[in-house]
Design a protein around this motif. Structure first.
Motif, short mmCIF file in Angstrom:
data_model
loop_
_atom_site.label_atom_id
_atom_site.label_comp_id
_atom_site.label_asym_id
_atom_site.label_seq_id
_atom_site.Cartn_x
_atom_site.Cartn_y
_atom_site.Cartn_z
N LEU A 4 48.97 32.83 10.21
CA LEU A 4 48.30 31.68 9.58
C LEU A 4 47.04 31.28 10.33
N LYS A 5 46.91 31.75 11.59
CA LYS A 5 45.75 31.36 12.43
C LYS A 5 44.43 31.65 11.72
N GLY A 6 43.52 30.71 11.79
CA GLY A 6 42.22 30.91 11.18
C GLY A 6 42.23 30.65 9.69
N LYS A 7 43.39 30.35 9.14
CA LYS A 7 43.46 30.08 7.70
C LYS A 7 42.94 28.67 7.39
N ILE A 8 42.80 28.43 6.09
CA ILE A 8 42.15 27.18 5.68
C ILE A 8 43.17 26.11 5.28
N ILE A 9 42.96 24.91 5.80
CA ILE A 9 43.75 23.74 5.39
C ILE A 9 42.78 22.75 4.77
N THR A 10 43.15 22.23 3.59
CA THR A 10 42.31 21.20 2.96
C THR A 10 42.95 19.84 3.19
N VAL A 11 42.15 18.92 3.69
CA VAL A 11 42.60 17.55 3.89
C VAL A 11 41.98 16.71 2.78
N VAL A 12 42.81 16.09 1.96
CA VAL A 12 42.31 15.29 0.84
C VAL A 12 42.44 13.80 1.20
N LYS A 33 38.84 21.88 5.68
CA LYS A 33 37.88 21.40 4.68
C LYS A 33 38.32 20.00 4.27
N ILE A 34 37.44 19.03 4.48
CA ILE A 34 37.81 17.65 4.15
C ILE A 34 37.16 17.25 2.84
N TYR A 35 37.97 16.64 1.98
CA TYR A 35 37.46 16.13 0.70
C TYR A 35 37.78 14.64 0.59
N ASP A 36 36.86 13.88 0.02
CA ASP A 36 37.13 12.47 -0.30
C ASP A 36 36.43 12.17 -1.62
N ASN A 37 37.06 11.36 -2.46
CA ASN A 37 36.44 11.08 -3.76
C ASN A 37 35.38 9.99 -3.69
N LYS A 38 35.26 9.36 -2.52
CA LYS A 38 34.19 8.37 -2.35
C LYS A 38 32.97 9.12 -1.81
N LEU A 81 36.25 18.63 -5.24
CA LEU A 81 37.64 18.98 -4.91
C LEU A 81 37.89 20.49 -5.03
N GLN A 82 37.37 21.07 -6.10
CA GLN A 82 37.59 22.51 -6.32
C GLN A 82 37.04 23.33 -5.14
N PHE A 89 45.57 27.47 2.17
CA PHE A 89 47.00 27.83 2.00
C PHE A 89 47.87 26.58 2.09
N PHE A 90 47.27 25.46 2.58
CA PHE A 90 48.04 24.24 2.83
C PHE A 90 47.12 23.05 2.52
N VAL A 91 47.62 22.11 1.74
CA VAL A 91 46.83 20.92 1.40
C VAL A 91 47.54 19.70 1.98
N GLN A 92 46.84 18.97 2.84
CA GLN A 92 47.42 17.74 3.40
C GLN A 92 46.75 16.55 2.75
N GLU A 93 47.49 15.86 1.89
CA GLU A 93 46.95 14.71 1.15
C GLU A 93 47.05 13.46 2.01
N CYS A 94 45.94 12.71 2.08
CA CYS A 94 45.87 11.49 2.93
C CYS A 94 45.14 10.38 2.19
N VAL A 95 45.42 10.18 0.91
CA VAL A 95 44.73 9.11 0.18
C VAL A 95 45.53 7.82 0.31
N PHE A 96 44.98 6.73 -0.24
CA PHE A 96 45.65 5.43 -0.16
C PHE A 96 47.13 5.54 -0.50
N GLU A 97 47.90 4.61 0.07
CA GLU A 97 49.34 4.57 -0.23
C GLU A 97 49.56 3.95 -1.61
N ASP A 98 49.25 4.71 -2.63
CA ASP A 98 49.35 4.21 -4.01
C ASP A 98 49.95 5.34 -4.84
N LEU A 99 51.13 5.07 -5.41
CA LEU A 99 51.88 6.13 -6.08
C LEU A 99 51.07 6.81 -7.17
#
Ligand code: NAD
Length: 309
Positions: A4-12, A33-38, A81-82, A89-99
């Protein structure tokens, strides 16, 4: 795991937790790769991360084997986002605590990634079965709940959706271990997961003791920071029981279980956290640490220094 080393993780989501997760993954040599909708938020996060990583290097506190420059070369920000999800290979979602916001994010993400991509959420207390209800393939969904800030506190709770594949738990576990976190597995979902259930039990009894005039805010905090916390920084409550009687756990239960039950039966109801008791507790804590930003920031910085040892 080295594969997995060197692979891509997207932080949303590039707020407090997204930035700290990004730093954790960079320290392990992953491309982030960091993404934010703001608009502009993700690039602002990069500026902040660069500052922090460079300061950590100067203070000899940078995590991982790579230099600050090497880690920063693995980082990019995206307003699309795209584009942010490409190759991950892994997406870590970190948006507001809103269902609803999180359900929408995972719905959108699922439509942009292949079947094998793991969808992971940082949620503090939303249940996986609610969170991933709009995802078609829930076998690759997981919650990786960090403790704030994950760069300094290693624990991460891995919580499965009822349909999550064991292999997905295994990959998340290996990834977290690889980047230097301390993962724990919950075998099934439960409200509050493990950490917050224990934390809330401690908060509730601390609150009741202050509310009932038994002890001051300053002193109940000392009970943790100079007493229980010292011990629990190294060993957990169950091991503590095992070690605190000459013959181990069986001995401990013989000696202390009656007393524990007697005391536990005197615990009051769940506090309301409002009204006069709340006003009194707010006043006491603000006398110790004023609520102005400069005081809170200084105290947080001190906490982070202490956590880094
Ligand atoms: P935050 O408010 O600092 O950051 C949230 C970020 O998400 C913002 O930058 C916002 O612009 C972005 N965002 C909102 N909707 C978005 C969307 N649809 N797509 C992309 N980005 C979006 O919040 P935080 O403190 O970083 O918390 C993030 C998550 O981590 C929450 O689920 C929270 O419960 C969890 N968490 C927080 C803590 C903590 O102590 N702060 C601890 C553990 C877990």
């Amino acid at each position: 795991m080295s594969s997995l080393k060197g692979k891509i993780i997207t932080v949303v989501g590039s707020g407090l937790i997204g930035r700290s997760w990004a730093m954790v993954f960079l320290s392990g040599g992953y491309m982030v790769k960091i993404y934010d909708n703001k608009p502009g938020q993700a690039s602002g996060a990069i500026t902040e991360i660069r500052k922090q990583i460079e300061e950590l290097q100067q203070a000899n506190m940078l995590r991982g084997n790579l230099t600050a420059a090497e880690q920063l070369s693995l980082l990019s920000s995206h307003d699309d986002l795209q584009q942010a999800l490409e190759g991950a290979f892994f997406v870590q979602e970190c948006v507001f605590e809103d269902l609803e916001a999180k359900q929408t994010v995972f719905h959108e993400v699922e439509n942009l990634v292949t079947e094998s991509v793991i969808l992971s959420s940082s949620t503090s207390c939303l249940m996986p079965s609610n969170m991933f209800s709009r995802v078609q393939n829930r076998t690759r969904c997981i919650i990786s709940h960090p403790v704030n800030p994950p760069y300094y506190v290693r624990l991460v709770e891995l919580v499965p959706h009822p349909e999550t594949l064991p292999a997905v738990m295994d990959v998340a576990y290996s990834l977290m271990t690889d980047v230097g976190q301390a993962p724990v597995r919950l075998r099934k979902e439960i409200d509050g997961f493990a950490l917050n259930r224990v934390q809330y039990a401690i908060i509730a009894e601390s609150w009741r003791l202050v509310q009932d005039g038994v002890i001051s805010v300053k002193d109940i905090d000392l009970v943790m920071s100079e007493g229980l916390g010292m011990r629990y920084a190294f060993i957990g409550p169950i091991e503590t029981m095992h070690l605190n009687a000459p013959e181990g756990m069986v001995d401990y239960l013989q000696r202390y279980s009656q007393g524990m039950k007697r005391v536990l039966n005197t615990f009051g109801p769940v506090p309301d956290f409002s009204g006069e008791p709340a006003a009194r507790i707010i006043k006491e804590i603000c006398e110790l640490i004023p609520a102005e930003q400069e005081h809170l920031t200084a105290r947080r910085e001190r906490r982070d220094q202490l956590l880094m040892g």
